[in-house]
Enzyme design. Structure first.
Site, PDB file in Angstrom:
ATOM      1  N   ARG A  66       0.723  -1.062   0.072  1.00  0.00           N
ATOM      2  CA  ARG A  66       0.204   0.145  -0.064  1.00  0.00           C
ATOM      3  C   ARG A  66       0.907   1.328  -0.059  1.00  0.00           C
ATOM      4  NH1 ARG A  66      -1.862   2.115   4.348  1.00  0.00           N
ATOM      5  NH2 ARG A  66      -2.298   0.005   5.425  1.00  0.00           N
ATOM      6  N   TYR A 118     -16.591  15.240 -16.849  1.00  0.00           N
ATOM      7  CA  TYR A 118     -17.187  13.866 -16.600  1.00  0.00           C
ATOM      8  C   TYR A 118     -18.031  13.695 -15.440  1.00  0.00           C
ATOM      9  CZ  TYR A 118     -16.694   8.750 -15.170  1.00  0.00           C
ATOM     10  OH  TYR A 118     -16.876   7.717 -14.842  1.00  0.00           O
ATOM     11  N   ASP A 190      -7.551  17.819 -15.906  1.00  0.00           N
ATOM     12  CA  ASP A 190      -7.648  16.551 -16.311  1.00  0.00           C
ATOM     13  C   ASP A 190      -7.321  16.327 -17.713  1.00  0.00           C
ATOM     14  OD1 ASP A 190      -8.986  14.040 -16.979  1.00  0.00           O
ATOM     15  OD2 ASP A 190     -10.586  14.101 -15.561  1.00  0.00           O
ATOM     16  N   LYS A 215      -8.531   4.982 -19.675  1.00  0.00           N
ATOM     17  CA  LYS A 215      -9.010   5.242 -21.029  1.00  0.00           C
ATOM     18  C   LYS A 215      -7.839   5.036 -21.837  1.00  0.00           C
ATOM     19  CE  LYS A 215     -12.802   6.373 -18.532  1.00  0.00           C
ATOM     20  NZ  LYS A 215     -13.030   7.771 -18.222  1.00  0.00           N
TER      21      LYS A 215
HETATM   22  C1  PLP Z   1     -13.433   8.248 -17.143  1.00  0.00           C
HETATM   23  C2  PLP Z   1     -13.087   9.492 -16.696  1.00  0.00           C
HETATM   24  C3  PLP Z   1     -12.575   9.772 -15.082  1.00  0.00           C
HETATM   25  C4  PLP Z   1     -12.757   8.783 -13.915  1.00  0.00           C
HETATM   26  O1  PLP Z   1     -12.007   7.673 -14.108  1.00  0.00           O
HETATM   27  P1  PLP Z   1     -12.329   6.190 -13.895  1.00  0.00           P
HETATM   28  O2  PLP Z   1     -10.862   5.585 -13.975  1.00  0.00           O
HETATM   29  O3  PLP Z   1     -13.675   5.789 -14.459  1.00  0.00           O
HETATM   30  O4  PLP Z   1     -12.350   6.257 -12.231  1.00  0.00           O
HETATM   31  C5  PLP Z   1     -12.252  11.172 -15.033  1.00  0.00           C
HETATM   32  N1  PLP Z   1     -12.310  12.213 -15.843  1.00  0.00           N
HETATM   33  C6  PLP Z   1     -12.676  11.807 -17.091  1.00  0.00           C
HETATM   34  C7  PLP Z   1     -12.234  12.855 -18.188  1.00  0.00           C
HETATM   35  C8  PLP Z   1     -13.042  10.490 -17.611  1.00  0.00           C
HETATM   36  O5  PLP Z   1     -13.131  10.353 -18.996  1.00  0.00           O
END
Ligand code: PLP
Length: 404
Positions: A66, A118, A190, A215
């Site tokens: 962890r 998101y 992000d 992603k």
């Molecule tokens: C999918 C997504 C998230 C969240 O991420 P997870 O891995 O699903 O927890 C945050 N920001 C964007 C732009 C996303 O496409």
């Protein structure tokens, strides 16, 4: 890690300051070019919860997974290299990373957030953190005057998504950074859609980058992961403490899968881009389509800005249909493209933001952002673009083309 911050002004110089290697080299070869102890060409999965101490008061640098794990560390160093950051932290999901980054602010802080973002991030901020003393203003950050208007005495930061999800709006990273720094606050970006291969927010002035590595970075629709990348010494320990104390860490196996995915990031992003451009151009000529939102189209209202701050475009396209009945036709008619709720992977997916990814956002806010019942989102994968276009065409025709 003795990385230097990437100070490059121009996004067209994708060379990391640490080693002078280009981003495709860094993605392919990662932090260590081989595993130092054994010479293994691929970073092994260190599937161990605990690590033996050589003696009292001594440590190999690893104690308990962890707190730190060699496979995860290789990944954390790799994301830092790709983002031109000093530090990288890997979490069990993108939401795990976003939840941790908000803790750099103390309760009482107000944060300005892109309204077109998101849905899960909206839910985390609005339904969860708002009950712990944080407040948020969701505004169209692609319009700088709206950021200025939303600023309050207690504003401590700006959280942007650029390009935004699902409307593909572009926020000027440099302008946001300049504004919030002058007020003593911090900018978080992000960077999920562009990935570090196409865009490096830190080089444009952002203080922190967050990712859903689930992603494009991992890229194969088979793993969840999240990242924070930054170069701020004073925030590294607090963020490590949050990661270690809360325990939303990425497992050794998922770290391995993500490292493996990142090896082909450059190739994949180039193909996502060329595929999506072909599909977006075809959608533009389709009489059933009212409008297409793709950052790689010259007709995108912020094409010039996106060319300035990014080196390429993702596989993400949104479009409005003219006739709402075509939404149902598309979602149930596609054969190759899958009706599913994610993005950035090998397989092309079609999503209906109104009831899927963005359902958590109140209706009036969704409509204000442009997320209506007519909006469909595509994550264009790595198939042949002609097959994808043919699939959309037959779905628009109500599946009349028959099985291929
Ligand atoms: C999918 C997504 C998230 C969240 O991420 P997870 O891995 O699903 O927890 C945050 N920001 C964007 C732009 C996303 O496409």
């Amino acid at each position: 890690m003795e990385t230097e911050t990437q100070n490059k002004e121009k996004p067209d110089a994708p060379v990391n300051a640490r080693r002078g290697y280009a981003l495709d080299t860094l993605a392919a070869r990662q932090s260590h070019f081989f595993e130092p102890r054994t010479g293994a060409v691929c970073t092994p999965i260190f599937q161990s919860a605990a690590f033996r101490h050589p003696a009292l008061g001594e440590s190999t640098g690893f104690d308990y997974s962890r707190c730190g794990n060699p496979t995860r560390q290789e990944l954390e160093e790799t994301i830092a290299l790709l983002e031109g950051a000093k530090y990288g932290l890997a979490f069990a999901s993108g939401m795990g990373a976003i939840s941790s980054i908000i803790k750099i602010f103390k309760p009482g802080a107000h944060i300005i957030v892109s309204e077109d973002l998101y849905g899960g991030t909206y839910r985390l901020f609005n339904s969860y953190y708002s009950s712990y003393g944080y407040s948020f203003s969701f505004v169209d950050t692609s319009d700088f005057s709206k950021i200025e208007k939303a600023f309050l005495p207690q504003t401590k930061g700006i959280f942007i998504e650029t390009p935004s999800n699902p409307m593909m709006k572009i926020t000027d990273i440099k302008m946001c950074a300049g504004f919030i720094h002058q007020k003593g606050g911090l900018l978080i970006a992000d960077n999920t859609f562009c990935t570090p291969y196409f865009q490096n927010p830190l080089a444009l002035g952002a203080d922190f980058v967050v990712h859903s590595g689930s992603k494009y970075l991992e890229g194969h629709n088979d793993t969840l992961c999240g990242f924070i990348a930054h170069s701020k010494d004073e925030y590294e320990q607090p963020l490590r403490d949050a990661q270690m104390s809360e325990g939303a860490v990425l497992s050794p196996f998922d770290s391995y899968l993500t490292l493996r995915g990142i090896k082909t990031l450059a190739l994949r992003m180039e193909k996502h881009w060329s595929n999506a451009l072909a599909v977006a151009k075809w959608l533009q000529t389709n009489s059933k389509v009212k409008a297409v939102f793709y950052t790689g189209l010259e007709s995108h209202p912020q094409y010039a800005l996106s060319q300035k701050q990014s080196r390429g475009h993702s596989g993400m396209i949104s479009f409005y249909v003219k006739d709402i009945r075509d939404v149902k036709k598309l979602l149930s008619g596609v054969r190759l493209i899958l009706f599913a709720e994610s993005l950035g992977g090998v397989e092309s997916l079609i999503t209906y933001p109104w009831v899927q990814t963005h359902e958590a956002i109140p209706e009036d806010m969704r409509r204000r952002a442009g997320v209506t019942e007519e909006l469909v989102r595509l994550s264009i994968g790595l198939e042949n673009p002609a097959d994808l276009i043919a699939d959309l065409e037959q779905a628009f025709e109500g599946g009349a083309a028959g099985e291929k």
